[in-house]
Design an enzyme around this catalytic site. Structure first.
Site, PDB file in Angstrom:
ATOM      1  N   ASP A 112      68.168  41.243  36.875  1.00  0.00           N
ATOM      2  CA  ASP A 112      67.919  39.886  36.401  1.00  0.00           C
ATOM      3  C   ASP A 112      68.865  39.594  35.257  1.00  0.00           C
ATOM      4  O   ASP A 112      69.120  40.452  34.421  1.00  0.00           O
ATOM      5  CB  ASP A 112      66.471  39.773  35.917  1.00  0.00           C
ATOM      6  N   ASP A 129      63.589  23.540  14.228  1.00  0.00           N
ATOM      7  CA  ASP A 129      63.563  24.174  15.553  1.00  0.00           C
ATOM      8  C   ASP A 129      63.523  25.692  15.372  1.00  0.00           C
ATOM      9  O   ASP A 129      64.488  26.311  14.944  1.00  0.00           O
ATOM     10  CB  ASP A 129      64.835  23.742  16.307  1.00  0.00           C
ATOM     11  N   PHE A 183      60.336  19.378  20.737  1.00  0.00           N
ATOM     12  CA  PHE A 183      60.789  19.309  22.132  1.00  0.00           C
ATOM     13  C   PHE A 183      59.592  19.009  23.027  1.00  0.00           C
ATOM     14  O   PHE A 183      58.526  19.576  22.860  1.00  0.00           O
ATOM     15  CB  PHE A 183      61.407  20.653  22.528  1.00  0.00           C
ATOM     16  N   SER A 184      59.773  18.121  23.946  1.00  0.00           N
ATOM     17  CA  SER A 184      58.702  17.915  24.925  1.00  0.00           C
ATOM     18  C   SER A 184      59.308  17.852  26.315  1.00  0.00           C
ATOM     19  O   SER A 184      60.481  17.487  26.475  1.00  0.00           O
ATOM     20  CB  SER A 184      57.924  16.633  24.614  1.00  0.00           C
ATOM     21  N   ALA A 185      58.484  18.210  27.227  1.00  0.00           N
ATOM     22  CA  ALA A 185      58.968  18.262  28.603  1.00  0.00           C
ATOM     23  C   ALA A 185      59.314  16.870  29.102  1.00  0.00           C
ATOM     24  O   ALA A 185      60.157  16.719  29.979  1.00  0.00           O
ATOM     25  CB  ALA A 185      57.917  18.903  29.501  1.00  0.00           C
ATOM     26  N   SER A 227      64.733  17.124  21.209  1.00  0.00           N
ATOM     27  CA  SER A 227      64.026  17.334  19.962  1.00  0.00           C
ATOM     28  C   SER A 227      64.896  16.733  18.856  1.00  0.00           C
ATOM     29  O   SER A 227      66.040  16.355  19.099  1.00  0.00           O
ATOM     30  CB  SER A 227      63.779  18.817  19.707  1.00  0.00           C
ATOM     31  N   LYS A 246      68.777  15.831  19.664  1.00  0.00           N
ATOM     32  CA  LYS A 246      69.637  16.692  20.481  1.00  0.00           C
ATOM     33  C   LYS A 246      68.888  17.051  21.755  1.00  0.00           C
ATOM     34  O   LYS A 246      67.653  17.140  21.760  1.00  0.00           O
ATOM     35  CB  LYS A 246      70.060  17.960  19.720  1.00  0.00           C
ATOM     36  N   ASP A 264      58.831  41.544  37.625  1.00  0.00           N
ATOM     37  CA  ASP A 264      57.565  41.550  36.914  1.00  0.00           C
ATOM     38  C   ASP A 264      56.569  40.536  37.451  1.00  0.00           C
ATOM     39  O   ASP A 264      55.383  40.707  37.307  1.00  0.00           O
ATOM     40  CB  ASP A 264      57.787  41.345  35.413  1.00  0.00           C
ATOM     41  N   ASP A 313      57.675  38.396  42.639  1.00  0.00           N
ATOM     42  CA  ASP A 313      58.641  39.476  42.844  1.00  0.00           C
ATOM     43  C   ASP A 313      58.082  40.554  43.764  1.00  0.00           C
ATOM     44  O   ASP A 313      58.826  41.410  44.243  1.00  0.00           O
ATOM     45  CB  ASP A 313      58.987  40.154  41.510  1.00  0.00           C
TER      46      ASP A 313
END
Lengths: 580, 704, 193
Positions: free
Chosen positions: B329, B366, B399-401, B406, B417, B540, B544
């Protein structure tokens, strides 16, 4: 040792080297059923043979079926030979009116010829009719060689294929090898030999009156036709007792050279065929190189000791150094026209391969000179080896070498992209074990066994009464007999008078064990390999070409052989040398 | 992009010492283990168990025969009793030494298992009943699919997945790591292990295993070696050495008739005694590898354990050595888990200082590693120090989805940004213009494998921050070594192909799989396998699991779900995906150790012949004395020296068997040359001085 | 299985016919046409009587002939029981035989001193070796010349003419065919009876 001697050896090896590729390519096309320059002439005959034998040439066999076919054919053809020998007095082409051969001798001889051994416990020119020699023996000379070739090819197919169930068709392999490879070579070979003086007729024996007025009965017969295939098929069974030392079998230095060339021609070519079929020429040449190293080591040793002679010869006023007008060295049991170099070379080649023809008497070699042929056979005759048998034997050692040392690179050992696992190791060990046990157990028993009065088996008293020589050399004779039989070589320390039921039956059994109990495990390996998937080559793959692998392979062959047989050899040739 | 938050990862040094000692490493000869092994050496003499080791069984039979003959000699008071006695002693020592080696290897596992057992106390569980009530039952009563509630301070009663809640859990029992870990429902951190302890908060757990089949139980069984099964290569090797044993048996048995022939024929000397023949046999059969083979296998498993990896079978460890393709990974394995700001690219008409100022301001609050790295870069590059924003009227916009941005509102300035698209929308919404030059810059960053963050102030675009994935130090060298070893590395990432290609090139992996879904991963494994390759991977998450099951070596992270742990054949208790590389090295080392000792063992025989054969036939054939190239001083001492050497070499090689042959990441050709030289040639040469020295000592001590 | 047996029987018959009958008979026919002399044993016929084969050695014991190597074929050069002595390199029997032969040689050839050529008193492999080395011929020159009543030089040149060099200049060893040499002597220097 003379410059000329070395030149002949170099010329021989150079010619083999030069012919390996063309011969290998030709055999590849034949065994893969592809078109070659003989196809046009022979394919109608090939198809005709398939038709009358009811063979479907497009159907392949699993390893078990392949093995059954081989065994069935061997059984039937050996039975035929046995019957012919038992009834030769009733059959034609018997101008000397030889009577039936004894059951034990007939068994021995049938076992011996069906296994490509061609051990002969009798004097053929005083025992066997022309019919049996040419029909019974010559047919086996072809068939046992063709079968060996087929088996080698089957094993190679195991390496070359992936996720496959089948490893070829025994009947097709048998017919193709006979028709395209052995027959054409034999025809050319026989005519050439005849041009040099090898006889070929069906006349009764000629009685001559010598210059001094004595009578000399000169043997006749169809020799050239048998002689050619005897060398090409690495059979080695002579028409005459003295085999290739007999002037009618091997009249000139040139025939001698050609006969030696014939011994190695197919086996050397097969290394190329092998490389071609697995699509990696380097692998084929690696085997060729390993074989060459062992071959040259053998020749040099044999030549050195034969030329050095023995104190016994020196004591009797014999010149041991070679001069322009005589060979020097140990000429007991050697022919003047061949001298020391050609005798040492022939002895090495005939035992590197499973040929067993001789142009000099190995029994009379110096102890270490004679150790070379003996040890060559004990190594499994993998130095070029018998037709097919050399390749499959060497591949068996390659499997072992890869397994022993391959773990040292930190991967499950692989050979030619095939993982070498339980089954392969088991079968390779089984083959090795068969070789060792047949040689050692039969020799061990024979060196101490005693027979009662009126015993069927042998003259009363110890079996070793059959020996010409006593002491360490006597032990060498016994060892050589069972080694030669088990290795399917057929040459002898001929001082052993082996025409008694005990020797005939045990030696016959040794030949059968040495051939079939070796082949069946190897066919099993072929079957198991064919099923496997090929692992792609990477930097982590054990490299099985190049000098490192060649040395490893040579090392494994020699060390395994030495460890198995050193105790026995130390009481035979080695101590004889030290006592000399 | 799915982010995998990996725990602390130590960055491998550039010259990565592949087989650094793991956390659980112990001294090679621990006094307690040695004591137990000494006792076990005698217990293991029982033929009913010893027969499984054909080589040592033959030695034991030989020793037993010698015992009978010795008793007979003692009764008959024959001469040579002292010699026979010594041979008898050393033959039994040979068996005991081999048993000791095996017992030592097992002992280390047993000690570990004992430690684990101590932690396995019977706990009580609160099982949830339908309707919400709970009942208290012993943990041993729990069955699959029961739901239990665990509060802070309680021991988790069994293996399971968190179905509700979040808690910090102390897993030191399993991992040896005392720092607590977070377990929460959903996602890939839901797996909990029985025997671990909840430190804070609470969780509801769905039990996934019945009592006696828990992870801890299996772990104990594994380290103890209770169900140790021979691995395929070990079986094959066993067949080979059994075959060799038979061949040597033949060589020695038939030596009797040959000797008899010789003695009769020469008329002097006598047959070698049975004790001497037995000695020869024991010297020839591969006792070294026969005695150490199982110890090597057990020690290999133990070494994996020392690296805090639990291998479910020896076969898996062996397969690790065979691996051709490693699937790794990206995040956490190849790159550090977080990205770093490396460059500010200004929009036209904006000064760098202005952009840096804006970027820093927007990131002050941040707390993500990326945000911190922006502050640091601004500081390093433009000398902008972090400002105390409390003096100002500052509102931080997290930050928000939804907004995917943010920033901060500060003294009327609205600094934001975020991802290119979001900022573009935001700026254009306010009537601003998104400069094409900035757009080009973002695309360029994407192509190079980085992530662009656009900074804006009000309706003006200030520029772009280049966030870069940071490849762990030393990875490139490691992958180069893998390549030398013939192992192909494939990076798995959710990134787009452009980004993936750039990172792949930087990290030096051979290939990559971009925008990988679990199914892509599974397909890749199947494809590799169909062309004959062996594949190793780490994983994990629950999704997987199929790939872990399909892979030849599937290493599940201990932090992962139970499903993943069930599917893989190894569990890394440290949850360090980089460790896959070390596991491969251990697997290889295991095979190399076996191969090397086999080669050494067989090569040893050459010298023994030179010692014993001349000694055996000294009277019959004095000429054979010329083979006595070591000049051993008497036949008795020659035979004795060979037998003693043969026994002592087992003990001498125990540390090597337990520790493993030193492994270097080299190509197969180079490895083979090296090992063949050391163990092949060395094996031929070494016994000569060894036997010679023992012979001298025997002479000096007057023993022979 | 039954099918396998059937095929085995058929193929045995087919191969026997092909390789055991057709092949040798065809070779016989061809060689009788192409190489009639060689195919029938390279026989030497004198006055309608076969006196031997140029490829096979025969016994010579009289002093006026060159002697071949000792033969282990039957009682000596018995062409139907070819073979060597098969005595090993340390064999007491071999030592005895060599001693006796060396003594006999020196008695017959008293002029000869020095070491003996290696092929002279050793038995060949076939027992039918037609050749001796040039050296072995030379050590007998004095005796044969004396018995024939000619000078050693005359004999020397005759032997020299009969020496066959290496085939193609490289193969094998130089040699002298004893039967041919003795025939040449009989022709050039017949015994006066």
């Amino acid at each position: 040792m003379t410059l000329n001697g070395w030149l002949q050896i170099a010329l021989f090896f150079g010619l083999i080297l030069a012919c390996t590729k063309p011969m290998g390519l030709f055999m590849t096309t034949v065994m893969e059923g592809r078109k070659n320059w003989l196809t046009r002439a022979l394919s109608p005959l090939e198809r005709f043979l398939y038709r009358i034998c009811g063979i479907d040439s497009t159907v392949e066999q699993r390893w078990t079926q392949y093995a059954v076919s081989l065994l069935m054919f061997s059984l039937v053809s050996a039975l035929l030979l046995y019957l012919m020998q038992r009834m030769q007095q009733m059959l034609p082409f018997n101008p000397q009116h030889f009577g039936a051969m004894t059951p034990d001798l007939s068994f021995n001889n049938a076992a011996s010829f069906v296994t490509n051994t061609n051990w002969q416990a009798y004097t053929p020119e005083a025992t066997m009719s022309y019919l049996v020699q040419m029909t019974g023996l010559t047919m086996h000379n072809f068939a046992s060689a063709a079968a060996g070739l087929g088996i080698a090819l089957a094993l190679v197919r195991g390496f070359a294929r992936q996720s496959a169930d089948t490893i070829g068709n025994f009947w097709v392999d048998l017919i193709r090898a006979t028709l395209y490879i052995l027959l054409p070579l034999s025809i050319v070979g026989a005519l050439f030999l005849c041009s040099q003086g090898v006889i070929q007729n069906l006349h009764p024996y000629t009685v001559a009156t010598t210059l001094e007025g004595a009578k000399q009965t000169i043997g006749q017969g169809p020799v050239a036709s048998q002689e050619a295939i005897k060398m090409i098929g690495t059979n080695g069974g002579g028409f005459f007792n003295a085999n290739s030392a007999h002037p009618f079998e091997n009249p000139t230095p040139l025939t001698n050279f050609v006969e030696m060339f014939f011994i190695f021609l197919i086996p050397a070519g097969l290394t190329y065929t092998f490389g071609k079929m697995i699509r990696d020429m380097r692998q084929g040449w690696a085997l060729f190189a390993a074989m060459s190293v062992l071959f040259l080591a053998g020749v040099v040793t044999a030549y050195h000791f034969e030329q050095s002679g023995t104190p016994l010869l020196a004591r009797n006023g014999i010149e041991l150094a070679a001069t322009d007008a005589q060979s020097g060295g140990n000429m007991e049991g050697k022919e003047t026209r061949f001298g020391i170099a050609n005798s040492a070379l022939f002895a090495t080649a005939t035992t590197d391969a499973s040929c067993g023809a001789v142009n000099a008497m190995h029994d009379s070699f110096t102890p270490l000179g004679g150790l070379v042929p003996l040890f060559n056979i004990e190594l499994g005759e993998v130095v070029f080896g018998g037709v097919g048998a050399g390749l499959y034997g060497m591949l068996m050692f390659a499997i072992l070498a890869v397994f022993i040392a391959g773990l040292m690179v930190g991967r499950t050992p692989e050979y030619l992209g095939k993982k070498i696992e339980q089954k392969e190791v088991k079968m390779a060990m089984l083959a090795l074990l068969v070789l060792a046990s047949s040689i050692l157990l039969f020799s061990g028993t024979t060196s101490v066994i005693q027979f009662a009065k009126n015993s069927y088996w042998n003259a009363p008293g110890p079996a070793i009464a059959s020996l010409t020589n006593s002491g360490p050399h006597g032990l060498s004779e016994i060892l050589y007999a069972y080694t030669s039989a088990t290795g399917n070589n057929g040459s002898a320390f001929a001082g052993l008078n082996a025409n008694t039921p005990w020797f005939n039956i045990t030696i016959g059994l040794a030949a059968l064990v040495g051939r079939f109990l070796m082949i069946i495990p190897l066919l099993a390996v072929a079957g198991s390999l064919a099923k496997k998937r090929q692992v792609p080559v990477s930097a982590g793959t054990f490299p099985t070409h190049g000098p490192l692998f060649v040395s490893l392979l040579v090392g494994v062959v020699v060390i395994v052989g030495a460890l198995t047989f050193f105790p026995a050899l130390s009481l035979g040739p080695i101590v004889e040398h030290l006592l000399m | 992009m799915p982010t995998l938050v990996a725990p602390e990862i130590e960055t491998p040094a550039a010259d990565a010492q592949f087989l650094a000692k793991g956390k659980r490493a112990r001294k090679l000869f621990d006094a307690a283990i040695v004591r137990r092994a000494l006792t076990d050496s005698f217990v293991k003499l029982n033929p009913a168990t010893l027969y499984k080791n054909p080589v040592m069984f033959v030695v034991e039979v030989g020793a037993a025969v010698t015992t009978i003959l010795l008793i007979r000699d003692a009764v008959q008071k024959t001469s040579g009793f002292g010699f026979d006695l010594q041979i008898w002693l050393w033959l039994w020592f040979t068996v005991l030494f081999a048993n000791f080696a095996e017992a030592m290897a097992e002992g280390r596992g047993k000690a570990q298992a004992d430690n684990l057992r101590k932690t396995k106390t019977e706990s009580m569980a609160r099982r949830l009943l339908s309707g919400g009530a709970t009942e208290t039952v012993p943990a041993s009563m729990l069955r699959k699919n029961d739901i239990v509630l665990c509060n802070a301070g309680e021991t988790i009663p069994g293996d399971g997945d968190v179905v509700e809640g979040i808690a910090s859990v102390d897993e030191s029992v399993i991992t040896g790591e005392s720092a607590p870990v977070i377990r929460e429902s959903g996602g890939d951190r839901s797996g909990v292990t029985g025997g671990t302890k909840v430190l804070s908060d609470w969780v509801k757990i769905k039990i996934v295993s019945n009592p006696g089949e828990t992870f801890l139980d299996r772990m104990i069984a594994l380290v103890e070696g209770a169900q140790r099964q021979k691995t395929p290569n070990e079986i094959a090797l066993n067949i080979m050495i059994a075959g060799l044993t038979l061949i040597f048996l033949l060589a020695v048995v038939t030596l009797a008739p040959f000797a008899s022939y010789s003695v009769t024929s020469v008329g002097s000397g006598y047959m070698p005694s049975i004790i001497v023949l037995v000695s020869l046999l024991v010297c020839l059969i591969p006792t070294t590898i026969g005695g150490l083979l199982s110890a090597i296998g057990i020690a290999g498993m133990d070494r994996v354990m020392q690296h805090n990896v639990l291998a479910m079978s020896g076969k898996a460890v062996e397969a690790a050595g065979d691996v051709n393709t490693l699937l790794l990974d990206k995040t956490g394995t190849i790159t550090l888990g977080n990205r770093e700001a490396v460059e500010f690219i200004c929009a036209e008409g904006v000064s760098e200082a202005e952009l840096a100022d804006g970027a820093q301001l927007s990131s002050l609050a941040d707390e993500t590693p990326e945000g911190r790295s922006i502050v640091v870069l601004a500081k390093q590059k433009y000398g902008l120090r972090g400002r105390e924003v409390a003096d100002h009227e500052a509102t931080f916009i997290p930050f928000s989805a939804q907004t995917r941005m943010s920033g901060v509102d500060l003294d009327g300035r609205r600094i934001r940004k975020g991802a290119t698209d979001s900022v573009r929308q935001y700026v254009e919404h306010q009537g601003g213009r998104f400069p094409s030059q900035v757009l080009e810059a973002t695309e360029k960053i994407s192509r190079s494998g980085g992530t662009p963050l656009v900074v804006s102030e009000d309706s003006r675009v200030l520029g772009v921050i280049h966030l870069k994935d940071i490849v762990k130090g030393g990875m490139k060298e490691r992958f180069a070594q893998m390549r030398v070893m013939g192992i192909r590395t494939v990076m798995i990432t959710g990134d787009n192909p452009l980004t993936a290609a750039a990172i792949a090139a930087e990290a030096g992996v051979d290939d990559f799989l971009a925008q990988a879904t679990p199914k892509d991963k599974l397909d890749l494994i199947k494809k590799e396998q169909s062309s004959g390759r062996l594949v190793a991977m780490t994983g994990d998450g629950t999704n997987d699991a199929p790939a872990l099951a399909q892979a030849d070596v599937g290493v599940a992270m201990n932090t992962g779900t139970m499903a993943a742990k069930e599917a893989g054949n190894m569990v890394d208790l440290d949850s360090n995906p980089t460790k896959l590389i070390e596991i491969v090295a251990i697997g290889k080392q295991l095979l190399i150790t076996r191969g090397s000792l086999t080669t050494f063992s067989i090569a040893n025989d050459v010298a023994k012949y030179f010692a014993i054969i001349p000694a055996m036939f000294q009277l019959t054939y004095p000429a054979l004395g010329r083979l006595n190239i070591m000049h051993l001083h008497s036949p008795q001492s020659a035979i004795l020296a060979a037998v003693i050497f043969n026994a002592l070499i087992i003990i001498a090689l125990v540390p090597l068997a337990l520790r493993g042959v030193r492994y270097r990441p080299l190509s197969a050709g180079a490895l083979l040359r090296r090992n063949l030289l050391i163990y092949g040639l060395g094996g031929i040469v070494a016994p000569f001085p060894g036997i010679w020295a023992i012979d001298r000592l025997l002479g000096l001590a007057g023993l022979a | 299985m039954l099918q396998q047996i059937k095929t085995a029987v058929l193929i045995t018959i087919v191969l026997t016919v092909l390789t055991g009958i057709i092949y040798p008979l065809a070779i016989t026919a061809l060689s009788q046409v192409l190489f009639p002399s060689q195919a029938n044993g390279s026989l030497i016929v004198s006055n309608g009587k076969v006196i031997g084969s140029e490829l096979l050695g025969q016994n010579f014991a009289k002093p006026e002939y060159f002697h071949p190597r000792p033969s282990a074929a039957g009682t000596g050069y018995e062409a139907t029981s070819s073979g060597g002595s098969n005595l090993g390199p340390t064999s007491p029997d071999l030592s005895k035989r060599l001693g006796a032969d060396a003594a006999a040689f020196h008695k017959d050839n008293p002029q000869q001193t020095g070491p003996l050529p290696s092929d002279l008193i050793t038995a060949s492999a076939s027992g039918l070796d037609p050749d001796i080395s040039p050296a072995s011929a030379r050590v007998q020159i004095a005796r044969v010349a004396q018995a024939r009543g000619i000078s050693p030089q005359q004999m020397e040149s005759l032997v020299g003419a009969d020496v066959q060099g290496r085939q193609l200049g490289i193969l094998g060893e130089p040699r002298v065919n004893v039967l041919k040499l003795n025939l040449d002597i009989d022709r050039q220097y017949p015994l006066k009876r």
